[in-house]
Write a protein that holds these residues in place. Structure first.
Motif, short mmCIF file in Angstrom:
data_model
loop_
_atom_site.label_atom_id
_atom_site.label_comp_id
_atom_site.label_asym_id
_atom_site.label_seq_id
_atom_site.Cartn_x
_atom_site.Cartn_y
_atom_site.Cartn_z
N PRO A 62 -10.72 18.98 -7.44
CA PRO A 62 -9.83 17.87 -7.22
C PRO A 62 -8.64 18.24 -6.57
CG PRO A 62 -10.50 17.98 -9.63
CD PRO A 62 -11.05 19.18 -9.10
N PHE A 63 -8.30 19.76 -6.68
CA PHE A 63 -7.00 20.25 -6.04
C PHE A 63 -7.42 20.38 -4.63
CE2 PHE A 63 -6.78 21.67 -10.59
CZ PHE A 63 -5.63 20.85 -10.89
N GLY A 64 -8.71 20.76 -4.38
CA GLY A 64 -9.10 20.95 -2.92
C GLY A 64 -9.11 19.59 -2.11
N PHE A 65 -9.21 18.47 -2.73
CA PHE A 65 -9.17 17.10 -2.34
C PHE A 65 -7.72 16.86 -1.97
CE2 PHE A 65 -13.32 15.65 -4.01
CZ PHE A 65 -14.08 15.79 -3.06
N GLN A 66 -6.95 17.26 -2.67
CA GLN A 66 -5.41 17.07 -2.72
C GLN A 66 -4.94 17.78 -1.33
OE1 GLN A 66 -4.02 14.45 -4.22
NE2 GLN A 66 -6.13 14.24 -5.07
N THR A 67 -5.30 19.12 -1.17
CA THR A 67 -4.94 19.89 -0.20
C THR A 67 -5.68 19.47 1.21
OG1 THR A 67 -6.75 21.55 -0.46
CG2 THR A 67 -4.39 22.15 -1.38
N LEU A 68 -6.91 18.83 1.11
CA LEU A 68 -7.23 18.25 2.37
C LEU A 68 -6.60 16.86 2.75
CD1 LEU A 68 -11.26 17.99 1.99
CD2 LEU A 68 -9.84 19.11 3.63
N LYS A 69 -5.75 16.20 1.82
CA LYS A 69 -5.00 15.14 2.31
C LYS A 69 -3.69 15.55 2.86
CE LYS A 69 -4.11 12.60 -1.40
NZ LYS A 69 -3.65 12.06 -2.82
N MET A 70 -3.27 16.69 2.25
CA MET A 70 -2.08 17.27 2.79
C MET A 70 -2.35 17.84 4.56
SD MET A 70 0.03 18.91 -0.18
CE MET A 70 -1.12 19.78 -0.89
N ALA A 71 -3.59 18.17 4.34
CA ALA A 71 -4.11 18.92 5.86
C ALA A 71 -4.06 17.72 6.77
CB ALA A 71 -5.28 19.41 5.74
N GLY A 72 -4.51 16.69 6.44
CA GLY A 72 -4.68 15.55 7.41
C GLY A 72 -3.13 15.12 7.67
N LEU A 73 -2.23 14.98 6.91
CA LEU A 73 -0.86 14.45 7.15
C LEU A 73 -0.04 15.67 7.85
CD1 LEU A 73 1.46 12.42 6.51
CD2 LEU A 73 2.00 13.74 4.53
N ALA A 74 -0.37 16.99 7.70
CA ALA A 74 0.19 18.02 8.44
C ALA A 74 -0.23 18.05 9.85
CB ALA A 74 -0.15 19.35 7.51
N LEU A 75 -1.42 17.59 9.97
CA LEU A 75 -2.02 17.72 11.43
C LEU A 75 -1.30 16.40 12.19
CD1 LEU A 75 -4.01 18.89 13.34
CD2 LEU A 75 -5.77 17.44 12.51
N TRP A 76 -1.06 15.38 11.74
CA TRP A 76 -0.62 14.10 12.40
C TRP A 76 0.51 13.40 11.67
CZ3 TRP A 76 -1.60 14.84 17.43
CH2 TRP A 76 -2.83 15.51 17.77
N PRO A 77 1.52 13.82 11.41
CA PRO A 77 2.49 13.17 10.35
C PRO A 77 3.32 12.00 11.19
CG PRO A 77 3.63 15.19 11.45
CD PRO A 77 2.16 15.26 11.90
N PHE A 78 3.45 11.87 12.26
CA PHE A 78 4.20 10.84 12.79
C PHE A 78 3.33 9.61 12.81
CE2 PHE A 78 6.52 14.53 14.55
CZ PHE A 78 7.92 14.06 14.40
N GLY A 79 4.06 8.54 12.12
CA GLY A 79 3.21 7.23 12.02
C GLY A 79 2.47 6.98 10.76
N SER A 80 2.64 7.94 9.85
CA SER A 80 1.93 8.03 8.69
C SER A 80 2.98 8.00 7.61
CB SER A 80 1.03 9.09 8.27
OG SER A 80 0.03 9.14 9.29
N GLU A 81 2.94 7.43 6.45
CA GLU A 81 3.60 7.49 5.26
C GLU A 81 2.78 7.79 4.04
OE1 GLU A 81 4.55 2.92 3.73
OE2 GLU A 81 5.68 3.56 5.55
N VAL A 82 3.49 8.14 3.11
CA VAL A 82 2.87 8.66 1.74
C VAL A 82 3.09 7.30 0.82
CG1 VAL A 82 2.68 10.05 -0.10
CG2 VAL A 82 3.32 10.81 2.45
N ARG A 83 2.48 6.83 0.03
CA ARG A 83 2.80 5.77 -1.01
C ARG A 83 1.95 6.00 -2.11
NH1 ARG A 83 0.76 0.36 2.63
NH2 ARG A 83 2.32 0.54 4.24
N GLU A 84 2.38 5.48 -3.14
CA GLU A 84 1.93 5.57 -4.51
C GLU A 84 0.90 4.62 -4.80
OE1 GLU A 84 4.31 6.07 -8.03
OE2 GLU A 84 5.91 6.86 -6.71
N ILE A 85 -0.40 5.17 -5.41
CA ILE A 85 -1.38 4.28 -5.54
C ILE A 85 -1.11 3.57 -7.06
CG2 ILE A 85 -3.86 4.33 -6.12
CD1 ILE A 85 -4.15 6.89 -4.52
N PRO A 86 -1.11 2.26 -6.90
CA PRO A 86 -0.50 1.48 -8.18
C PRO A 86 -1.49 1.69 -9.43
CG PRO A 86 -0.94 0.17 -6.26
CD PRO A 86 -1.16 1.29 -5.83
#
Length: 126
Positions: free
Chosen positions: A36-60
């Motif tokens: 589960p922690f590996g999946f979260q770092t994958l999420k951060m890797a995707g955002l760290a690669l192309w951060p402009f034009g992306s935003e982080v939202r809470e899942i309700p």
């Protein structure tokens, strides 16, 4: 403008941040407990690669106690150090006017690094 920001980010360090997150994700996924922690770092890797034009939202629907427990574990295992490193780089970039957009992206990554469970990265271009 987002494309130009992403290209500059990619060339001047974004690729290295993404590779670090990717390597740590693979290391975490070697163990069953770390998946589960590996999946979260994958999420951060995707955002760290192309951060402009992306935003982080809470899942309700992910406001339960499991995501809270995982965020607490994440915080003590290493999330606070990742967050502090992004905050440090964000402050350094915020010193100059030209670095303000990059500082904003580091602050976005810092918020995600502190509590990644129960959040999603959304592309605003669509």
């Amino acid at each position: 403008m987002r494309t130009l920001g992403n290209i500059i980010w990619f060339v001047f360090g974004g690729v290295f941040i993404a590779i670090e997150y990717l390597v740590s994700s693979v290391v975490l996924m070697v163990t069953i407990v770390g998946i589960p922690f590996g999946f979260q770092t994958l999420k951060m890797a995707g955002l760290a690669l192309w951060p402009f034009g992306s935003e982080v939202r809470e899942i309700p629907q992910a406001t339960g106690c499991l995501s809270t427990l995982m965020n607490v574990i994440w915080f003590f295992i290493g999330g606070v150090w990742i967050c502090l490193s992004h905050l440090g780089f964000g402050i350094l970039f915020a010193i100059t006017i030209i670095g303000l957009p990059f500082a904003k992206q580091h602050f976005k990554l810092a918020a995600l690094a502190l509590t990644p469970f129960g959040r999603e990265v959304v592309d605003r271009r669509i």
